[in-house]
Scaffold this motif. Structure first.
Motif, mmCIF file in Angstrom:
data_model
loop_
_atom_site.group_PDB
_atom_site.id
_atom_site.type_symbol
_atom_site.label_atom_id
_atom_site.label_comp_id
_atom_site.label_asym_id
_atom_site.label_seq_id
_atom_site.Cartn_x
_atom_site.Cartn_y
_atom_site.Cartn_z
ATOM 1 N N ALA A 165 0.807 -1.219 0.000
ATOM 2 C CA ALA A 165 0.000 0.000 0.000
ATOM 3 C C ALA A 165 0.841 1.271 0.000
ATOM 4 O O ALA A 165 0.495 2.253 -0.665
ATOM 5 C CB ALA A 165 -0.942 -0.005 1.204
ATOM 6 N N TRP A 166 1.969 1.276 0.751
ATOM 7 C CA TRP A 166 2.679 2.534 0.977
ATOM 8 C C TRP A 166 4.192 2.441 0.762
ATOM 9 O O TRP A 166 4.920 3.378 1.103
ATOM 10 C CB TRP A 166 2.433 3.013 2.418
ATOM 11 C CG TRP A 166 0.984 3.088 2.778
ATOM 12 C CD1 TRP A 166 0.311 2.260 3.622
ATOM 13 C CD2 TRP A 166 0.022 4.033 2.296
ATOM 14 N NE1 TRP A 166 -1.014 2.612 3.713
ATOM 15 C CE2 TRP A 166 -1.221 3.716 2.909
ATOM 16 C CE3 TRP A 166 0.076 5.110 1.418
ATOM 17 C CZ2 TRP A 166 -2.388 4.432 2.662
ATOM 18 C CZ3 TRP A 166 -1.088 5.829 1.168
ATOM 19 C CH2 TRP A 166 -2.295 5.493 1.783
ATOM 20 N N GLY A 167 4.675 1.362 0.185
ATOM 21 C CA GLY A 167 6.124 1.170 0.029
ATOM 22 C C GLY A 167 6.807 2.194 -0.851
ATOM 23 O O GLY A 167 8.038 2.288 -0.845
ATOM 24 N N GLN A 168 6.037 2.986 -1.592
ATOM 25 C CA GLN A 168 6.657 4.009 -2.445
ATOM 26 C C GLN A 168 7.228 5.167 -1.638
ATOM 27 O O GLN A 168 8.027 5.955 -2.160
ATOM 28 C CB GLN A 168 5.644 4.549 -3.470
ATOM 29 C CG GLN A 168 4.513 5.393 -2.902
ATOM 30 C CD GLN A 168 3.290 4.573 -2.513
ATOM 31 O OE1 GLN A 168 3.424 3.415 -2.097
ATOM 32 N NE2 GLN A 168 2.114 5.153 -2.659
ATOM 33 N N TYR A 169 6.829 5.274 -0.369
ATOM 34 C CA TYR A 169 7.272 6.417 0.429
ATOM 35 C C TYR A 169 8.525 6.139 1.257
ATOM 36 O O TYR A 169 9.274 7.053 1.582
ATOM 37 C CB TYR A 169 6.141 6.868 1.355
ATOM 38 C CG TYR A 169 4.932 7.398 0.614
ATOM 39 C CD1 TYR A 169 5.075 8.338 -0.390
ATOM 40 C CD2 TYR A 169 3.652 6.956 0.922
ATOM 41 C CE1 TYR A 169 3.980 8.828 -1.091
ATOM 42 C CE2 TYR A 169 2.541 7.442 0.249
ATOM 43 C CZ TYR A 169 2.713 8.368 -0.770
ATOM 44 O OH TYR A 169 1.626 8.848 -1.450
ATOM 45 N N CYS A 170 8.731 4.872 1.650
ATOM 46 C CA CYS A 170 9.894 4.540 2.477
ATOM 47 C C CYS A 170 9.999 3.023 2.574
ATOM 48 O O CYS A 170 9.159 2.291 2.033
ATOM 49 C CB CYS A 170 9.774 5.154 3.873
ATOM 50 S SG CYS A 170 8.471 4.412 4.902
ATOM 51 N N ASP A 171 11.030 2.563 3.247
ATOM 52 C CA ASP A 171 11.168 1.136 3.536
ATOM 53 C C ASP A 171 10.218 0.820 4.685
ATOM 54 O O ASP A 171 10.562 0.957 5.853
ATOM 55 C CB ASP A 171 12.619 0.824 3.923
ATOM 56 C CG ASP A 171 12.862 -0.659 4.178
ATOM 57 O OD1 ASP A 171 11.874 -1.409 4.334
ATOM 58 O OD2 ASP A 171 14.036 -1.059 4.252
ATOM 59 N N THR A 172 9.022 0.411 4.354
ATOM 60 C CA THR A 172 7.996 0.212 5.383
ATOM 61 C C THR A 172 8.329 -0.950 6.317
ATOM 62 O O THR A 172 7.941 -0.933 7.492
ATOM 63 C CB THR A 172 6.616 -0.014 4.743
ATOM 64 O OG1 THR A 172 6.703 -1.091 3.814
ATOM 65 C CG2 THR A 172 6.141 1.239 4.021
ATOM 66 N N ASP A 173 9.036 -1.977 5.812
ATOM 67 C CA ASP A 173 9.435 -3.085 6.694
ATOM 68 C C ASP A 173 10.325 -2.569 7.822
ATOM 69 O O ASP A 173 10.137 -2.912 8.995
ATOM 70 C CB ASP A 173 10.192 -4.158 5.900
ATOM 71 C CG ASP A 173 9.279 -4.981 5.009
ATOM 72 O OD1 ASP A 173 8.047 -4.823 5.120
ATOM 73 O OD2 ASP A 173 9.797 -5.792 4.205
#
Length: 533
Positions: A94-102
């Motif tokens: 959903a939001w991985g384009q903004y940062c390393d969500t992991d």
């Protein structure tokens, strides 16, 4: 604003079962029969203007039970259904384009665990999904900046006058003469004739009778001895040296009210001409002239103490880093100061050993700011941290939306010497927004009345410093002057990072007792393990 409207067809989540905690407003007998079914919204109660507090009623259960948006998968129309985010993979999609969500999930979990707040992958992912949903517009605005450094942060290199606290200067000047040992140098125990007080107790007359007093030579000796004794104080030092000592103390203490780097005309005229203090002279140089006049510059401790004073008043500039951020970690650590903390600290047990941490009585406010659509945190470091728990030198919250900028309180103090930090930080923020918004007129106006309350609608459990401190303010672009009375919403109800349900407690980030919903118990739960990052 409610996520769903009357008449919308929505799908109830599967596997909610009969467990009370699985439902937004608790389980009622028979609710489980709607799990996985498509139902119709028949009524919407959204008095609190917060999706987490919206109550939905269903036509199929005759509006018997209360439902929340978390109880639904989304709209029955698959093209507009809401994504389910409950684990790392969902968040990344959903939001991985903004940062390393992991990494963000891991860092948030580690930080919360370190400071004793219950959390799970499920709950943190639900919380961060709410964060990205509401902060999306600000994140994308930040990404346009030349100062964007990634991870939802901007950084600007600034110069700031070295702190010269008026309180510290007053204390220094009040104690300087004692600390430098001025009295040891200034008090004299011999008069101009080289004699001490006790020397005048010996008159050269072994015994005196009434008849002796009639003799002029004896009376003259006694009179001279008494007059000489009167020139000494009780401690044996001469009265003249005491006057010099007192004058020195008094003149030095006059510097206690000067916290600027140069001498003003008023101060130059207030001191005796003999010191040769002139308007425009460096304050430290004038201080040194007074000390040299009295000879206390020869004291052993003088050089060290004078260097300390010069540092306080010379107005030297420090090169610092000014961060503008909407990163979740920065909200959670918003009250981690170099040597200060505030009521929003998540360090409720004061493990960082700050002078006062207020027991984190408003720690829930960190999430209130994190999850809304307007709150921006700014802070100052003297370096680019590799560990974002590093203490902040200063911190100030800003809130932007509807063409108005609300400035909260500057912590731990609003001034750096003569520098008005409110103005400095506000100018940096306004300049950055001017470029990002494409303003042709970069001038901003600040409302003069100082009342912020008419421009804000506050939700959530944060401390409303912006309505409680007079230095807080509202500003707006001059070319958009009609926005001066606009209103923005500040704050948001929290999302428990353990169970993913709403939480609205000032002094808590997570519920004291809750469970991850049954269908999601496979996701990792963290309550005691310590992570490093």
């Amino acid at each position: 604003m409610a996520l769903y409207n009357v008449g919308d067809r929505v799908i109830v989540r599967e596997n909610l079962g009969t467990i009370d905690n699985n439902y937004r407003y608790g389980y009622g007998s028979g609710m489980e029969r709607f799990c996985g079914q498509t139902v119709t919204i028949s009524a919407v109660n959204h008095d609190f203007e917060d999706e987490n507090c919206v109550v939905y009623s269903l036509a199929e259960d005759d509006e018997h039970w209360k439902w929340g948006s978390d109880d639904f998968v989304g709209l029955a129309d698959s093209s507009t259904s809401q994504p389910i985010v409950s684990k790392k993979a969902d968040l990344k999609t959903a939001w991985g384009q903004y940062c390393d969500t992991d990494k963000l999930v891991d860092d948030v979990m580690a930080l919360l665990t370190k400071y004793g707040h219950r959390n799970s992958e499920y709950g943190v992912c639900k919380m961060l999904n709410e964060y990205f949903t509401n902060k999306k517009d600000l994140i994308e605005l930040f990404q346009k900046s030349e100062h964007y450094i990634g991870d939802m942060r901007m950084m600007i290199d600034i110069e700031l006058e070295r702190e010269n606290s008026a309180c510290d200067i007053r204390k220094f000047c009040d104690e300087f003469c004692s600390n430098v040992g001025a009295s040891k140098l200034l008090l004299k125990y011999k008069d101009e004739n080289g004699k001490k007080f006790e020397d005048y107790l010996r008159t050269g007359v072994k015994s005196i009778t009434a008849k002796d007093l009639m003799k002029p030579e004896t009376a003259t000796k006694l009179k001279k001895a008494t007059e000489a004794q009167d020139k000494f104080a009780r401690d044996g030092a001469t009265l003249a040296s005491h006057m010099v000592n007192n004058e020195c103390y008094g003149t030095v203490r006059k510097f206690r009210n000067i916290s600027i780097s140069t001498i003003s005309k008023e101060f130059a005229e207030s001191v005796d001409e003999k010191y040769k203090v002139r308007e425009g002279m460096k304050t430290s140089r004038a201080f040194n002239r007074v000390c040299t006049f009295y000879g206390i510059d020869k004291a052993k401790k003088y050089n060290k103490l004078f260097a300390q004073y010069a540092d306080m008043v010379n107005g030297l500039k420090r090169k610092l880093k000014f961060f503008i951020s909407v990163n979740p970690i920065d909200y959670l650590t918003m009250s981690f100061g170099v040597n200060w903390a505030s009521c929003h600290t998540i360090d409720k047990e004061n493990r960082r050993r700050m002078p006062s941490s207020y027991s984190g009585m408003y720690c829930g406010g960190t999430m209130s700011y994190m999850l809304d659509g307007t709150s921006i945190i700014t802070f100052v470091h003297d370096h680019v941290p590799t560990n974002w728990e590093d203490g902040k030198i200063y911190r100030c919250m800003f809130h932007y939306g509807n063409d108005i900028l609300v400035q909260g309180r500057v912590y731990p103090q609003g001034n750096d010497g003569r520098t008005d930090l409110y103005k400095v930080f506000r100018n940096y923020m306004q300049d950055e927004l001017s470029a990002l918004l494409g303003l042709t007129d970069t001038i901003w106006r600040k409302k003069d009345n100082g009342r912020v309350s008419s421009n804000v609608n506050s939700l959530g459990v944060h401390y409303r410093d912006y309505t409680n401190f007079s230095d807080c303010n509202v500003s707006y672009p001059r070319e958009r002057s009609d926005s001066s009375d606009n209103v923005i919403t500040i704050g948001h109800s929290g999302v428990c990072p353990h169970c993913g349900r709403p939480i609205t407690e000032n002094g808590r980030i997570s519920h004291s007792s809750c469970r991850v919903p049954l269908a999601d118990t496979a996701w990792t739960t963290v309550t005691t393990t310590t992570f490093s990052f």
